[in-house]
Write a protein that holds these residues in place. Structure first.
Motif, PDB file in Angstrom:
ATOM      1  N   PRO A   1      53.956  30.710  -7.699  1.00  0.00           N
ATOM      2  CA  PRO A   1      52.765  29.860  -7.580  1.00  0.00           C
ATOM      3  C   PRO A   1      51.486  30.675  -7.766  1.00  0.00           C
TER       4      PRO A   1
ATOM      5  N   GLU B   1      47.256  31.065  -7.224  1.00  0.00           N
ATOM      6  CA  GLU B   1      46.156  30.682  -6.354  1.00  0.00           C
ATOM      7  C   GLU B   1      45.078  29.952  -7.165  1.00  0.00           C
ATOM      8  N   PRO B   2      44.352  29.026  -6.540  1.00  0.00           N
ATOM      9  CA  PRO B   2      43.277  28.331  -7.265  1.00  0.00           C
ATOM     10  C   PRO B   2      42.272  29.290  -7.897  1.00  0.00           C
TER      11      PRO B   2
ATOM     12  N   THR C   1      42.861  32.228  -9.062  1.00  0.00           N
ATOM     13  CA  THR C   1      43.484  32.790 -10.259  1.00  0.00           C
ATOM     14  C   THR C   1      43.326  31.836 -11.436  1.00  0.00           C
TER      15      THR C   1
ATOM     16  N   HIS D   1      53.739  23.908 -12.118  1.00  0.00           N
ATOM     17  CA  HIS D   1      53.823  23.923 -10.653  1.00  0.00           C
ATOM     18  C   HIS D   1      54.512  22.673 -10.119  1.00  0.00           C
TER      19      HIS D   1
ATOM     20  N   GLU E   1      55.970  23.187  -6.549  1.00  0.00           N
ATOM     21  CA  GLU E   1      54.886  23.932  -5.906  1.00  0.00           C
ATOM     22  C   GLU E   1      53.595  23.110  -5.913  1.00  0.00           C
ATOM     23  N   ARG E   2      52.691  23.455  -5.008  1.00  0.00           N
ATOM     24  CA  ARG E   2      51.366  22.838  -4.974  1.00  0.00           C
ATOM     25  C   ARG E   2      50.634  23.152  -6.273  1.00  0.00           C
ATOM     26  N   ASN E   3      49.960  22.156  -6.819  1.00  0.00           N
ATOM     27  CA  ASN E   3      49.270  22.324  -8.095  1.00  0.00           C
ATOM     28  C   ASN E   3      47.898  22.944  -7.870  1.00  0.00           C
ATOM     29  N   PRO E   4      47.704  24.211  -8.235  1.00  0.00           N
ATOM     30  CA  PRO E   4      46.407  24.864  -8.008  1.00  0.00           C
ATOM     31  C   PRO E   4      45.304  24.315  -8.912  1.00  0.00           C
TER      32      PRO E   4
ATOM     33  N   HIS F   1      42.956  21.898  -7.135  1.00  0.00           N
ATOM     34  CA  HIS F   1      42.094  22.401  -6.067  1.00  0.00           C
ATOM     35  C   HIS F   1      40.624  22.284  -6.478  1.00  0.00           C
TER      36      HIS F   1
ATOM     37  N   SER G   1      39.272  25.068  -8.759  1.00  0.00           N
ATOM     38  CA  SER G   1      39.705  24.972 -10.153  1.00  0.00           C
ATOM     39  C   SER G   1      39.001  23.827 -10.870  1.00  0.00           C
TER      40      SER G   1
END
Length: 330
Positions: free
Chosen positions: A59, A61-62, A64, A93, A98-101, A104, A107
């Protein structure tokens, strides 16, 4: 999709293999092959960028993801390219559970800011050059003029390309739709016109289908083209144009260029037909239905100039009063 694994675990553990495989098949079918290839390529580039900076891609990070957006923008990439990256990252993701960054706030607002900066700098998305009916007439005239001195192979390509041009204009076809056509998809009506069945398209992945009108000149062009084909290539399930979407786009651009029309692409006939419909008074819903657009904003964008010519200022401030003759100047 490369670095992505579909998650099929439940709170009670992994699903049976047969069920998991069936889910995987249905999941893959939810996106077209072209979309999945585009996502795969965009995500691979994100993985490479993240790895080069010592950052995790999955995953991610937002921050990133936001950093990757700015890197693309600084390289001069279009807003459309950045949005494709966002879609690919989100798809990767979600597929992996996984959580979709990309969703966020960091992003999303970074992407919005990049779009605003591009607009302020005048770097807006370019609209495809439309090929109108007048353009098509000019292109076909140049093609006919070259036939007497052309080789047999060149004549055959002209027959094919004339059929492509006319069919794509009447049907407002995408190049992928034209490439997918089969002879069984065309049916002649008693008056000489035709009906074209589109079995699946970009906005109709479940195959609901659409039936489109083809004019008599288009049916005549479609009748001329198969005369040069072997019988096996005229079978009902055989492709009409026997070429891929990329070849179709190149043929359109080349034929337009030969007629002195630059900037044409595989999308130009679709755009130009919409512009002709708008100039003729077609409503936005009618154009949306003709072109099978899921969003009315696209035909509205393509026909802004034509809409302006029929807008309030043109029709009210500059309309000619009834019975008032136009004074001619010497």
């Amino acid at each position: 999709m490369g670095h992505i694994a579909l998650t099929t675990r439940t709170a009670a553990g992994a699903l049976p293999a047969a069920i998991a495989a069936r889910i995987a098949d249905a999941f893959a079918a939810s996106r077209s092959d072209a979309t999945l290839r585009a996502y795969a390529g965009a995500f691979r580039r994100f993985v490479a960028w993240a790895g080069g900076h010592g950052l995790a891609a999955l995953p991610a990070e937002p921050a990133t993801v936001a950093g990757y957006y700015t890197a693309l923008a600084d390289l001069g990439k279009s807003v459309a390219t950045v949005r494709m990256a966002a879609a690919a990252i989100g798809h990767a993701h979600r597929t992996a559970g996984e959580r979709n960054p990309a969703r966020h706030e960091v992003s999303r607002r970074t992407l919005a800011g990049i779009a605003r900066q591009a607009a302020a700098a005048g770097r807006t998305g370019r609209q495809a050059r439309g090929l109108t009916g007048r353009d098509l007439t000019a292109i076909l005239a140049v093609m006919r003029a070259g036939l007497p001195t052309a080789s047999r192979a060149a004549c055959n390509r002209s027959l094919r390309d004339a059929a492509i041009l006319r069919t794509m204009r009447d049907g407002l076809l995408r190049r992928s739709e034209a490439a997918a056509l089969r002879w069984r998809d065309v049916e002649e009506a008693p008056d000489g016109s035709g009906r074209l069945t589109i079995r699946r398209s970009k906005t109709d992945q479940v195959g609901g289908g659409a039936v489109l009108f083809l004019g008599r000149p288009t049916m005549e062009a479609l009748g001329d083209w198969p005369e040069v084909l072997p019988q096996t290539k005229r079978a009902p399930d055989a492709p009409i144009f026997a070429c891929c979407a990329r070849t179709i786009a190149r043929a359109i651009a080349a034929r337009a260029s030969a007629a002195g029309i630059d900037g044409a692409s595989g999308h130009s006939l679709r755009v130009g037909t919409a512009q002709d419909l708008a100039a003729g008074g077609a409503s936005l819903p009618a154009m949306q239905a003709a072109g099978r657009w899921s969003d009315p904003s696209m035909p509205a964008r393509y026909t802004r100039a034509q809409a302006a010519g029929r807008g309030a200022v043109a029709s009210i401030l500059y309309r000619r009063p009834r019975g008032l003759a136009v004074r001619r100047t010497a």
